[in-house]
Motif scaffolding. Structure first.
Motif, mmCIF file in Angstrom:
data_model
loop_
_atom_site.group_PDB
_atom_site.id
_atom_site.type_symbol
_atom_site.label_atom_id
_atom_site.label_comp_id
_atom_site.label_asym_id
_atom_site.label_seq_id
_atom_site.Cartn_x
_atom_site.Cartn_y
_atom_site.Cartn_z
ATOM 1 N N LEU A 1 1.178 -5.463 47.929
ATOM 2 C CA LEU A 1 1.435 -4.283 47.105
ATOM 3 C C LEU A 1 1.320 -4.535 45.606
ATOM 4 O O LEU A 1 0.975 -3.633 44.850
ATOM 5 N N ILE A 2 1.638 -5.756 45.171
ATOM 6 C CA ILE A 2 1.535 -6.090 43.744
ATOM 7 C C ILE A 2 0.186 -6.735 43.463
ATOM 8 O O ILE A 2 -0.562 -6.282 42.605
ATOM 9 N N TYR A 3 -0.137 -7.782 44.197
ATOM 10 C CA TYR A 3 -1.437 -8.459 44.117
ATOM 11 C C TYR A 3 -1.849 -8.698 42.667
ATOM 12 O O TYR A 3 -2.820 -8.138 42.167
ATOM 13 N N ALA A 4 -1.069 -9.550 41.991
ATOM 14 C CA ALA A 4 -1.312 -9.760 40.563
ATOM 15 C C ALA A 4 -1.405 -11.226 40.177
ATOM 16 O O ALA A 4 -1.292 -11.556 38.998
ATOM 17 N N GLY A 5 -1.584 -12.118 41.144
ATOM 18 C CA GLY A 5 -1.828 -13.515 40.830
ATOM 19 C C GLY A 5 -0.762 -14.150 39.970
ATOM 20 O O GLY A 5 0.363 -14.393 40.404
ATOM 21 N N SER A 6 -1.114 -14.402 38.720
ATOM 22 C CA SER A 6 -0.197 -15.074 37.803
ATOM 23 C C SER A 6 1.088 -14.275 37.613
ATOM 24 O O SER A 6 2.172 -14.847 37.442
ATOM 25 N N MET A 7 1.004 -12.936 37.641
ATOM 26 C CA MET A 7 2.203 -12.111 37.486
ATOM 27 C C MET A 7 3.148 -12.298 38.660
ATOM 28 O O MET A 7 4.360 -12.157 38.518
ATOM 29 N N GLN A 8 2.631 -12.604 39.821
ATOM 30 C CA GLN A 8 3.502 -12.857 40.963
ATOM 31 C C GLN A 8 4.296 -14.142 40.765
ATOM 32 O O GLN A 8 5.465 -14.212 41.149
ATOM 33 N N TYR A 9 3.665 -15.148 40.168
ATOM 34 C CA TYR A 9 4.397 -16.365 39.843
ATOM 35 C C TYR A 9 5.509 -16.046 38.848
ATOM 36 O O TYR A 9 6.650 -16.498 38.992
ATOM 37 N N VAL A 10 5.165 -15.251 37.829
ATOM 38 C CA VAL A 10 6.171 -14.837 36.846
ATOM 39 C C VAL A 10 7.238 -13.989 37.521
ATOM 40 O O VAL A 10 8.430 -14.078 37.203
ATOM 41 N N GLY A 11 6.815 -13.167 38.482
ATOM 42 C CA GLY A 11 7.740 -12.287 39.180
ATOM 43 C C GLY A 11 8.843 -13.034 39.907
ATOM 44 O O GLY A 11 9.964 -12.526 40.041
ATOM 45 N N VAL A 12 8.548 -14.231 40.375
ATOM 46 C CA VAL A 12 9.573 -15.037 41.035
ATOM 47 C C VAL A 12 10.704 -15.344 40.057
ATOM 48 O O VAL A 12 11.889 -15.231 40.390
ATOM 49 N N SER A 13 10.330 -15.718 38.844
ATOM 50 C CA SER A 13 11.339 -16.000 37.814
ATOM 51 C C SER A 13 12.123 -14.744 37.458
ATOM 52 O O SER A 13 13.333 -14.800 37.214
ATOM 53 N N LEU A 14 11.435 -13.591 37.416
ATOM 54 C CA LEU A 14 12.119 -12.337 37.109
ATOM 55 C C LEU A 14 13.117 -11.975 38.202
ATOM 56 O O LEU A 14 14.220 -11.483 37.916
ATOM 57 N N LEU A 15 12.726 -12.218 39.450
ATOM 58 C CA LEU A 15 13.623 -11.924 40.559
ATOM 59 C C LEU A 15 14.869 -12.806 40.526
ATOM 60 O O LEU A 15 15.993 -12.326 40.673
ATOM 61 N N THR A 16 14.651 -14.086 40.333
ATOM 62 C CA THR A 16 15.776 -15.023 40.350
ATOM 63 C C THR A 16 16.619 -14.933 39.087
ATOM 64 O O THR A 16 17.798 -15.294 39.101
ATOM 65 N N GLY A 17 16.029 -14.440 37.998
ATOM 66 C CA GLY A 17 16.753 -14.354 36.729
ATOM 67 C C GLY A 17 17.456 -13.039 36.509
ATOM 68 O O GLY A 17 18.124 -12.837 35.486
ATOM 69 N N GLY A 18 17.306 -12.098 37.461
ATOM 70 C CA GLY A 18 17.973 -10.812 37.342
ATOM 71 C C GLY A 18 17.448 -9.978 36.190
ATOM 72 O O GLY A 18 18.214 -9.272 35.512
ATOM 73 N N ALA A 19 16.145 -10.010 35.935
ATOM 74 C CA ALA A 19 15.560 -9.267 34.820
ATOM 75 C C ALA A 19 15.707 -7.757 35.020
ATOM 76 O O ALA A 19 15.677 -7.255 36.145
ATOM 77 N N SER A 20 15.851 -7.033 33.923
ATOM 78 C CA SER A 20 15.969 -5.579 33.973
ATOM 79 C C SER A 20 14.608 -4.943 34.270
ATOM 80 O O SER A 20 13.561 -5.592 34.159
ATOM 81 N N ILE A 21 14.641 -3.664 34.620
ATOM 82 C CA ILE A 21 13.395 -2.945 34.890
ATOM 83 C C ILE A 21 12.528 -2.899 33.632
ATOM 84 O O ILE A 21 11.304 -3.071 33.694
ATOM 85 N N LEU A 22 13.161 -2.686 32.477
ATOM 86 C CA LEU A 22 12.415 -2.630 31.218
ATOM 87 C C LEU A 22 11.750 -3.966 30.921
ATOM 88 O O LEU A 22 10.561 -4.009 30.561
ATOM 89 N N MET A 23 12.481 -5.060 31.073
ATOM 90 C CA MET A 23 11.912 -6.385 30.826
ATOM 91 C C MET A 23 10.766 -6.673 31.786
ATOM 92 O O MET A 23 9.738 -7.217 31.399
ATOM 93 N N THR A 24 10.940 -6.282 33.026
ATOM 94 C CA THR A 24 9.885 -6.494 34.023
ATOM 95 C C THR A 24 8.630 -5.714 33.667
ATOM 96 O O THR A 24 7.507 -6.215 33.770
ATOM 97 N N ALA A 25 8.807 -4.456 33.220
ATOM 98 C CA ALA A 25 7.676 -3.619 32.847
ATOM 99 C C ALA A 25 6.929 -4.192 31.650
ATOM 100 O O ALA A 25 5.692 -4.243 31.638
ATOM 101 N N VAL A 26 7.670 -4.631 30.631
ATOM 102 C CA VAL A 26 7.047 -5.198 29.426
ATOM 103 C C VAL A 26 6.306 -6.483 29.765
ATOM 104 O O VAL A 26 5.165 -6.698 29.321
ATOM 105 N N MET A 27 6.932 -7.349 30.557
ATOM 106 C CA MET A 27 6.296 -8.605 30.935
ATOM 107 C C MET A 27 5.028 -8.356 31.741
ATOM 108 O O MET A 27 4.006 -9.018 31.543
ATOM 109 N N THR A 28 5.084 -7.387 32.638
ATOM 110 C CA THR A 28 3.902 -7.053 33.446
ATOM 111 C C THR A 28 2.757 -6.565 32.563
ATOM 112 O O THR A 28 1.596 -6.936 32.774
ATOM 113 N N LEU A 29 3.085 -5.735 31.571
ATOM 114 C CA LEU A 29 2.064 -5.240 30.650
ATOM 115 C C LEU A 29 1.429 -6.386 29.873
ATOM 116 O O LEU A 29 0.195 -6.453 29.739
#
Length: 236
Positions: free
Chosen positions: A52-80
């Motif tokens: 569903l995401i299929y974003a390569g490097s962003m998926q690696y970053v996404g692991v850190s966001l998941l484990t770090g409890g990142a907010s929706i806003l932070m996740t959106a900015v990082m993804t952009l």
């Protein structure tokens, strides 16, 4: 436009074209699956993120966001910031995807760095329908990534080792893709422009904010000198 049916020939040619990405995506996907499992998320998470995401490097970053409890806003900015380059890829593929019909939304979704490198020239093997060929290459590439991710998550449950630095494999694939493109084409001007603009933006804006200015600069220069670059390609 009427969409042509799949044939064995176009499937075979798409598979052959996608082989370099398969070699990279299986390994990188396995790495992602292992990292994800190491963070406490299982096979279903690997399947969902890669499907569903299929974003390569962003998926690696996404692991850190998941484990770090990142907010929706932070996740959106990082993804952009991480995936902004895909906006510019899509502009370059508008003409190639013009006749893709109902397959176009998926082809846009599946346009990764590596898939773009395979299709950006707009060529397709003789005897194949362009949009169908592009669609199959895109689909096959994602299948390799999903398969690798699931395998990695499964391996992570039985193999334990230090995963530090494994995310560098994405950088290695980018370098490999760039090298392959350099060796297979005589048109080196776009690559040189990309390297030069990126280097300047890295110095001016720093490592955190250079990506978007670099992509804007590269796109502007390529559009400005498009006619000259097209003429260069026509002389090959």
């Amino acid at each position: 436009m009427k969409e042509r049916k799949l044939t064995g020939h176009v499937v075979k040619q798409a598979f052959i074209r996608s082989l370099p990405v398969m070699a990279g995506y299986l390994v990188l996907g396995i790495g992602f699956g292992i990292v994800l499992h190491d963070a406490g998320y299982g096979v279903l998470w690997a399947l969902a993120m890669s499907g569903l995401i299929y974003a390569g490097s962003m998926q690696y970053v996404g692991v850190s966001l998941l484990t770090g409890g990142a907010s929706i806003l932070m996740t959106a900015v990082m993804t952009l910031l991480v995936n902004a380059r895909h906006l510019f890829y899509s502009v370059a593929m508008i003409e190639n995807y013009a006749d893709a019909g109902s397959r176009k939304p998926y082809m846009i979704f599946g346009l990764t760095d590596e898939t773009y490198s395979l299709l950006c020239n707009g060529d397709h093997p003789e005897g194949t329908d362009g949009p169908t060929f592009y669609f199959l290459v895109t689909l096959m590439d994602q299948c390799y990534w999903v398969l690798g991710s699931v395998i990695g998550a499964l391996l992570g449950s039985v193999i334990t080792f230090n995963t530090a630095g494994i995310d560098f494999s994405m950088t290695a694939l980018f370098v490999t893709t760039f090298t392959e493109q350099w060796l297979t084409t005589k048109r080196h001007a776009p690559a040189v422009i990309g390297i030069a603009v990126t280097a300047v933006c890295r110095v001016v804006f720093g490592r955190t904010y250079f990506l978007i200015p670099a992509m804007v600069g590269i796109t502007a220069i390529l559009l400005l000198f498009r006619k000259g670059l097209d003429s260069e390609g026509g002389e090959e």
